[in-house]
Structures are given as structure tokens and as C-alpha cells.
Design a protein around this motif. Sequence first.
Motif, mmCIF file in Angstrom:
data_model
loop_
_atom_site.group_PDB
_atom_site.id
_atom_site.type_symbol
_atom_site.label_atom_id
_atom_site.label_comp_id
_atom_site.label_asym_id
_atom_site.label_seq_id
_atom_site.Cartn_x
_atom_site.Cartn_y
_atom_site.Cartn_z
ATOM 1 N N GLU A 119 0.811 -1.164 0.011
ATOM 2 C CA GLU A 119 -0.066 -0.012 0.045
ATOM 3 C C GLU A 119 0.838 1.270 -0.130
ATOM 4 O O GLU A 119 1.919 1.188 0.620
ATOM 5 C CB GLU A 119 -0.901 0.074 1.401
ATOM 6 C CG GLU A 119 -1.897 -1.207 1.376
ATOM 7 C CD GLU A 119 -2.691 -0.905 0.230
ATOM 8 O OE1 GLU A 119 -3.089 0.208 -0.313
ATOM 9 O OE2 GLU A 119 -3.108 -2.277 -0.343
ATOM 10 N N LEU A 120 0.454 2.169 -0.711
ATOM 11 C CA LEU A 120 1.240 3.476 -0.877
ATOM 12 C C LEU A 120 0.354 4.606 -0.508
ATOM 13 O O LEU A 120 -0.070 5.399 -1.334
ATOM 14 C CB LEU A 120 1.916 3.600 -2.326
ATOM 15 C CG LEU A 120 2.877 2.511 -2.681
ATOM 16 C CD1 LEU A 120 3.359 2.755 -3.998
ATOM 17 C CD2 LEU A 120 4.303 2.691 -1.876
ATOM 18 N N PRO A 121 -0.063 4.883 0.678
ATOM 19 C CA PRO A 121 -0.610 6.179 0.981
ATOM 20 C C PRO A 121 0.349 7.322 0.860
ATOM 21 O O PRO A 121 1.353 7.134 0.771
ATOM 22 C CB PRO A 121 -0.911 5.675 2.612
ATOM 23 C CG PRO A 121 0.116 4.891 3.099
ATOM 24 C CD PRO A 121 0.440 4.227 1.828
ATOM 25 N N TRP A 122 -0.298 8.366 0.927
ATOM 26 C CA TRP A 122 0.295 9.848 0.699
ATOM 27 C C TRP A 122 1.458 9.859 1.719
ATOM 28 O O TRP A 122 2.520 10.576 1.395
ATOM 29 C CB TRP A 122 -0.630 11.028 0.714
ATOM 30 C CG TRP A 122 0.022 12.204 0.259
ATOM 31 C CD1 TRP A 122 0.331 13.270 1.068
ATOM 32 C CD2 TRP A 122 0.541 12.543 -1.132
ATOM 33 N NE1 TRP A 122 0.888 14.324 0.345
ATOM 34 C CE2 TRP A 122 1.113 13.817 -0.805
ATOM 35 C CE3 TRP A 122 0.612 11.791 -2.358
ATOM 36 C CZ2 TRP A 122 1.687 14.595 -1.861
ATOM 37 C CZ3 TRP A 122 1.379 12.503 -3.322
ATOM 38 C CH2 TRP A 122 1.931 13.975 -3.056
ATOM 39 N N GLU A 123 1.386 9.415 2.908
ATOM 40 C CA GLU A 123 2.346 9.614 3.972
ATOM 41 C C GLU A 123 3.793 9.045 3.338
ATOM 42 O O GLU A 123 4.553 9.452 3.593
ATOM 43 C CB GLU A 123 1.973 8.972 5.146
ATOM 44 C CG GLU A 123 1.106 9.570 6.069
ATOM 45 C CD GLU A 123 -0.365 9.059 5.639
ATOM 46 O OE1 GLU A 123 -1.343 9.458 6.392
ATOM 47 O OE2 GLU A 123 -0.668 8.375 4.720
ATOM 48 N N ILE A 124 3.796 8.058 2.538
ATOM 49 C CA ILE A 124 4.899 7.199 1.920
ATOM 50 C C ILE A 124 5.012 7.845 0.739
ATOM 51 O O ILE A 124 6.299 8.189 0.316
ATOM 52 C CB ILE A 124 4.529 5.827 2.123
ATOM 53 C CG1 ILE A 124 4.570 5.192 3.203
ATOM 54 C CG2 ILE A 124 5.715 5.040 1.092
ATOM 55 C CD1 ILE A 124 4.292 3.728 3.185
ATOM 56 N N LEU A 125 4.138 8.183 -0.354
ATOM 57 C CA LEU A 125 4.418 8.719 -1.429
ATOM 58 C C LEU A 125 5.180 9.880 -1.481
ATOM 59 O O LEU A 125 6.127 10.320 -2.480
ATOM 60 C CB LEU A 125 2.861 8.788 -2.239
ATOM 61 C CG LEU A 125 2.265 7.678 -3.016
ATOM 62 C CD1 LEU A 125 0.982 7.999 -3.526
ATOM 63 C CD2 LEU A 125 3.641 7.087 -3.967
#
Length: 307
Positions: free
Chosen positions: A230-236
Motif C-alpha cells: 500500500e502506498l498512502p500519501w504519507e509514504i508517497l
Amino acid sequence: MKPPPPPPAAAAIHHQIHHLSTLLITPTNSNPITPLLNTHHPSLSLLTSHSSYDAVSSSLPTLSNWLYDSFHSSDQNLKLFVISLIPIISKTYLSSPPLSVFGIEPILLAISNSSKSADQNGPISIPDLSQQSIYHIPFSVSDNTQKVFKFLEPDIDPHWSVSPNKRAEVVGSVLGCYYKHISVIPEWSKIDFCKFVSGWAGQDCGCKFEFGSKCDGNSDNLNSGKDKIELPWEILQPVLRILGHCLLGPINGNEVKDAASNAVRCLYDRVSHDLVPSAILATRGLIQLDMRRREGVKKPDIDLVSN
């Protein structure tokens, strides 16, 4: 006459690196850490040793305590060595079940909390509400009338386990720390990061080829999807910043730029399918900047041939 003993700080660093050499799962005659102990600056030699980086990366699960202690060391090179391992630490953390990351979580939490402490906002002056307006407030206000508040961002509690909805926040904060130090991070760490991002994207549907050839370098990455996360904005968000540096930073070699070129195209595939507008715009922009940069590199070569 015997040489004078090293100062306490240098002795502690030497001991820490010697301890690392005893922890590595390698044959004694091929231990890459041992020769570093005879250098003038063992911690700097450790930071700039590719073989040491590979050896520590492959022995990561058994080195959690050493990494945690080294990050809290007063020696900046030891701390940077731990930061250079953030890609492999993050990959291991994100791709492992919760019950198998007990040794890794304290390292990530330490880096995350350290990064948050460094970013913490300073004092903010609040206007004196007893005045008619902000324009009536004198420039020099006594300590008795000036009210000063400080916004404190609560640290993530260093519990024995992080709840699943906090993992992305922790990794995003840690990747932000990696980005802050990226100008002094060795290239092999950046290449690993780009390869991991390609795997995290988990897309290889061909959307990235709408911009033409993906890169001029070699790419060994056709995603099978097994590393997809999963790539939520916190990581992106920090991922995009790091890829931007790897792609366009003047200090990076072609191998780093080629790996970043492939990673940003894989990420464009992913966010296009996930319909993340801000990430689509960011990845498209990076791809276009990369294409222009490559065209600018090729043009002088063409001119030389024509002349």
C-alpha cells in the motif's frame, strides 16, 4: 615508547565497529568490517564501504540492537551509516508480518522521533488581545505582556508494537529523515532505494511507455507484483522527493539516475491505476524532466559527431 591511547570518543567508536564485526554472519577471513578497524577514521570508512553496507544489509535481523545504539551515537558517520540503511530497513519492515519486526520497529521509531524533534516548530508569538488591533502592538513587548506558545507534535509512543494504521506514518517520517541527509548518502543506498520503490509500485502494465523508452540504462526490474505494498500519501510524498533528487541531482552517477528513471515510471503506472491526482502530476513531471535532461545530454554528442 607506546603511542598514547585514543581519546574516549574514538575508543568508543572503535569498540562499536569491532562489535559489529563480531555480529556479522560472514566467514572470519572475508569479514569486510575487520580491515576498517585499522584505518584513521573507522566510522567514515564504514560509511563509504560498499561491501560493509552489503554485509550489514544481509545480516539485518541480527543487528537491530547495534543499529539502534549506533543511531544514538555521538559520531555523525555512524549515524549516517544507519540512515543509509533506511531503504532496506523500510523494505523489511513493510514486507514482513507484524510479529516478525520487533527488532526493526525500535530503530524506525528512534529515527522517526529524532526527525520530528528536529522539525519541531519554535516558539510562536500570539498577538496581545488587549490591544485594539495588531497595528497597535508596539515592536518591543515586555515578557509580561507577550504570550508565547509552542506547538508540540506528539511523538509516536515507543510501544512494543506499532498499530497497522501507524506504520505508514512511521515509514514516511523515516524516509523524510533519509531525504534530509541524501546529499551525503552513498550511491549504492540510493540505487537500492530506487529498486525497492519499483517493487513497491508493483505495476508493470505498460502505461509508463506512453513517454517512450523508459531509460537509456539497463533495467533488471520487470515487476512480478510480489513486493507490492500500500502506498498512502504519507509514504508517497517523501518517496517522490527522494526520487527527484536521484533523478536530477548533479552529484549522482548514471546508475543512480537510471534506477530512479525506472522507479518513477513504475510509480507512475501505480498511481495512474490508483487514481492519485497529486502523485500522477508529480510522477509525470519527473518523467518529463528526466526526458529533457537525457535529450540535453545527447545533443552535445550529436553535435560533436556532425562536426
